[in-house]
Design an enzyme around this catalytic site. Structure first.
Site, PDB file in Angstrom:
ATOM      1  N   MET A  34       0.885  -1.173   0.000  1.00  0.00           N
ATOM      2  CA  MET A  34       0.000   0.000   0.000  1.00  0.00           C
ATOM      3  C   MET A  34       0.917   1.216   0.000  1.00  0.00           C
ATOM      4  SD  MET A  34      -2.696  -1.581   2.702  1.00  0.00           S
ATOM      5  CE  MET A  34      -1.521  -2.857   3.142  1.00  0.00           C
ATOM      6  N   MET A  38     -10.053  -5.319  -2.065  1.00  0.00           N
ATOM      7  CA  MET A  38     -10.074  -4.778  -0.697  1.00  0.00           C
ATOM      8  C   MET A  38     -11.516  -4.665  -0.216  1.00  0.00           C
ATOM      9  SD  MET A  38      -7.021  -4.424   0.355  1.00  0.00           S
ATOM     10  CE  MET A  38      -7.466  -3.697   1.931  1.00  0.00           C
ATOM     11  N   ASP A  92      -9.405  -9.051   1.155  1.00  0.00           N
ATOM     12  CA  ASP A  92      -8.631  -8.548   2.287  1.00  0.00           C
ATOM     13  C   ASP A  92      -9.417  -7.467   3.024  1.00  0.00           C
ATOM     14  OD1 ASP A  92      -6.652  -7.731   4.039  1.00  0.00           O
ATOM     15  OD2 ASP A  92      -5.363  -6.863   2.490  1.00  0.00           O
TER      16      ASP A  92
END
Ligand code: DX5
Ligand code: ZN
Length: 218
Positions: free
Chosen positions: A63, A132, A170
């Site tokens: 990230m 995500m 995730d």
């Protein structure tokens, strides 16, 4: 597949924390740079040490800004899968090419509100898609269910033979949410707090795996 996220582990004892989940498929390593996300975690030196401390394949989730510059070294170091964010680069295909050339699988990640349609064509250049299901940056957040629609779209393309990649999710995965994700066709489940904020992380991994596997056979 279950990939415990060490974001919720004890950073002073990462080798022990990896041993505690010895049956895991991948160990998920969240690299944050305090620019792409408002949090700072760890970088290449810690990953290099972790590679020596465990045989579990490392799933590095970057990230970070400028993955073209920073992602390939994780592959060179020996990470199994190196995932970066679609929102962080103008040329994801070039980054994927460099990661693969350095010997790792290449993963593309999309934040919860990033549509998948603009990226469907380029997913041919990737080995994993990381959907995500929380805003990246922190563990322990609540699961955002609408992202499962993106997982379903890609699952259908994989099942139709149009794409070959693993679909990973995730954020907020636990015993309450994993079944919905499994039904959407997820291959690999990242879980941080649901694994490490328990008395027995190894048992938590096995429980999540059983729950997901039961649904995939239905
Ligand atoms: C969040 C990280 C996740 C995090 C998930 O930005 O990418 O990997 O560890 O934590 P949980 O499973 O607690 O939501
Ligand atoms: Zn992650």
């Amino acid at each position: 597949m279950i990939a415990p996220s060490i974001l919720s582990a004890d950073f002073a004892h990462l080798a022990d924390e990896a041993r505690a989940v010895a049956g895991a498929d991948w160990l998920h390593v969240d690299v944050m740079d305090a620019h792409f996300v408002p949090n700072l975690t760890l970088g290449l030196p810690v990953v290099e040490s972790l590679l020596k401390a465990t045989d579990i394949p490392l799933d590095c989730h970057l990230m970070i800004e400028d993955p073209a510059r920073w992602a390939p070294p994780y592959a060179e170091a020996g990470a199994y899968n190196v995932t970066f964010h679609a929102e962080a680069t103008d040329d994801p295909v070039a980054v994927a090419r460099d990661i693969r050339a350095a010997g790792a699988k290449a993963g593309l990640s999309v934040k919860p509100n990033t549509p998948i349609e603009p990226y469907l064509e380029i997913l041919r250049s990737f080995d994993t898609l990381l959907v995500m299901s929380v805003e990246p940056g922190f563990g322990g957040q609540s699961f955002i269910a609408h992202v499962l629609e993106k997982a379903r779209i890609v699952r259908n393309l994989v099942d139709a033979g149009e794409l070959r990649l693993l679909v990973e999710i995730d954020g907020g995965i636990n015993t309450d949410t994993i079944e919905a994700a499994a039904e959407a066709g997820i291959d690999c489940f990242v879980a941080g707090s649901a694994v490490y904020n328990t008395a027995d992380p190894g048992a938590a991994v096995e429980a999540l795996r059983r729950q997901a596997a039961a649904l995939r056979t239905v």
